[in-house]
Design a protein around this motif. Structure first.
Motif, PDB file in Angstrom:
ATOM      1  N   ALA A 134       0.930  -1.126   0.081  1.00  0.00           N
ATOM      2  CA  ALA A 134       0.063   0.030   0.124  1.00  0.00           C
ATOM      3  C   ALA A 134       0.837   1.144   0.065  1.00  0.00           C
ATOM      4  O   ALA A 134       0.436   2.269  -0.526  1.00  0.00           O
ATOM      5  N   ASP A 189      -0.319   7.909   4.211  1.00  0.00           N
ATOM      6  CA  ASP A 189      -1.125   7.025   3.518  1.00  0.00           C
ATOM      7  C   ASP A 189      -2.276   6.449   4.221  1.00  0.00           C
ATOM      8  O   ASP A 189      -2.049   5.479   4.938  1.00  0.00           O
ATOM      9  N   ARG A 221      -4.280   4.391   3.489  1.00  0.00           N
ATOM     10  CA  ARG A 221      -4.715   2.999   3.194  1.00  0.00           C
ATOM     11  C   ARG A 221      -4.046   2.275   4.208  1.00  0.00           C
ATOM     12  O   ARG A 221      -4.224   1.015   4.567  1.00  0.00           O
ATOM     13  N   GLY A 276      -8.818  -3.732   5.830  1.00  0.00           N
ATOM     14  CA  GLY A 276      -7.820  -2.960   4.916  1.00  0.00           C
ATOM     15  C   GLY A 276      -7.237  -3.843   4.002  1.00  0.00           C
ATOM     16  O   GLY A 276      -7.049  -3.373   2.759  1.00  0.00           O
ATOM     17  N   VAL A 313      -7.429  -2.849  -0.259  1.00  0.00           N
ATOM     18  CA  VAL A 313      -6.397  -2.821  -1.093  1.00  0.00           C
ATOM     19  C   VAL A 313      -6.570  -3.676  -2.158  1.00  0.00           C
ATOM     20  O   VAL A 313      -6.031  -3.354  -3.215  1.00  0.00           O
ATOM     21  N   ARG A 363     -13.971   4.563   2.383  1.00  0.00           N
ATOM     22  CA  ARG A 363     -12.830   3.805   3.067  1.00  0.00           C
ATOM     23  C   ARG A 363     -12.807   4.401   4.541  1.00  0.00           C
ATOM     24  O   ARG A 363     -12.466   3.765   5.414  1.00  0.00           O
TER      25      ARG A 363
END
Length: 413
Positions: free
Chosen positions: A68, A129, A131, A184, A188, A204
């Protein structure tokens, strides 16, 4: 830790295989072929949770984070592996024998391994980030779950007493740690799996905050004996999980619809995660009339065998293939892993979900007289589905086929 087969995944396969044998042993008890074994049910559950899924996530989490964030960090991985796998058998031995000292020593080593994992994950994460925040937050819930286990072992509890500690322990490990990693990883990986952009990227954040704050309420509520915290956390958690499933289904509908069986395992898994939700208020508000103990047992079975095992069936063999590559880019290679291990069987999908339906039937008052038969049928069906997982996982772990295909080619460019 760059090896052809990830050591964490090897141990995960070992524990899941032993767990299958434990289920067979439970079937032997139900059939009356062998005598009842002490704590067999809880040992079986821990073979799946810490023994299988936690081992797998220790192996996959740094790769998921680096996929990620486009960074990598693998320092101290062998130390984490040694600490986790020295500690966890001691926990199991302590549980089986009732030896508190052995279990505490084992839990301490698991906690040390967790500390190492947290360092690795934060080193692998790119600043800012969003993510990776699922993966950065998740291990902290496992820390809380281990601390709650210490409380149970040492007879140190909060206002909720022993049963509050049990609920906090389960909620932190499952609804917090495992659920955040699963959410998560799905967000992704599903664009790669279904060949389409994430359908609702703005959801998200709803997923992250819903699961994180909801799980916090589900941990704090039982420990503090505050039902309003538990119910509030549950409501927020449902919103976060609903946002996650909206993205899973929406991305599937916009992309490659040939992977229906894998989607069926994911949706089936979240069915059994959500199934206890409408029962929780009834158990809290009407404890004299609602069979709370039976519902709690069925809910734990649903979390372990319905939710965790189905997610493992959907992705763990493919992840094993991906982690066996030299690139360690688990997300980019997950599509190759999925093709390598093939599609899940509809027999496997039907078996695990019908088995869970039977186990939940034991908690329904009209079926009370059939509880023994339903338990036997439920565990037999789950054992069939579990056997598919063990075969697929060991096939992936022992495969020496080279990683090929578009994903591998893109990594070499």
């Amino acid at each position: 830790m760059q090896t052809r087969t990830d050591p964490f995944l090897l141990v995960a396969g070992l524990y899941l295989s032993v767990g299958l044998l434990a289920v067979v042993g439970k079937l032997g008890v139900e059939f009356g072929a062998i005598d009842a074994l002490p704590r067999l049910r809880w040992l079986t559950i821990h073979f799946v949770t810490i023994g299988g899924l936690t081992q797998a996530l220790f192996g996959a989490l740094p790769a998921l984070v680096s996929s990620a964030s486009a960074t990598a960090a693998t320092r101290n991985r062998w130390f984490q592996w040694a600490s986790l796998n020295a500690g966890y058998p001691l926990v199991l031995i302590g549980m089986a024998t009732g030896d508190t000292t052995t279990a505490v020593v084992g839990a301490t080593l698991v906690l040390v391994a967790l500390g190492g994992l947290l360092v690795t994950v934060f080193r692998a994460s790119a600043a800012g980030d969003h993510r990776t925040r699922f993966f950065r937050t998740a291990p902290w819930f496992l820390v809380v779950g281990v601390l709650a286990a210490f409380g149970m072992l040492l007879n140190r509890h909060g206002p909720g007493g022993y049963f509050g500690s049990i609920e906090a322990h389960v909620h932190a490990n499952v609804w917090g740690f495992l659920a955040l990693v699963a959410a998560g990883a799905l967000l992704v990986s599903i664009p790669h799996l279904f060949g389409a952009d994430l359908r609702y990227p703005r959801l998200r954040s709803v997923t992250y905050w819903g699961i994180t704050s909801g799980a916090a309420g589900l941990v704090a509520g039982p420990w503090l004996a505050r039902h309003e915290l538990t119910m509030g956390g549950l409501a927020v958690y449902v919103v976060g999980t609903g946002a996650l499933l909206a993205n899973v289904v929406g991305t599937y509908r916009a992309g490659d619809r040939t992977r229906t069986r894998r989607l069926a395992l994911v949706l089936g898994a979240y069915l059994w995660l959500a199934f206890p939700v409408p029962w929780a208020p009834l158990v809290l508000l009407f404890p004299e009339t609602v069979p709370g103990a039976a519902i709690e047992l069925a809910a734990i079975d649903g979390l372990v065998f319905g939710w965790m095992l189905q997610l493992a069936m959907a992705f763990l063999p493919a992840v094993a293939v991906s982690l066996g590559s030299e690139t360690q880019d688990v997300v980019s290679l997950l599509d190759v892993g999925v093709e390598t291990v093939g599609r899940p069987s509809w027999i496997q999908i039907a078996s695990v979900n019908l088995g869970m339906l039977a186990l939940w039937g034991t908690a329904m008052p009209p079926l009370e007289g059939l509880a023994a038969s339903l338990t036997l049928v439920g565990y037999l069906l789950i054992a069939v589905a579990w056997a598919f997982l063990v075969v697929d996982l060991w096939t992936a772990l022992t495969s020496r086929a080279p990683v090929t295909g578009p994903a591998a080619e893109s990594l070499s460019e």
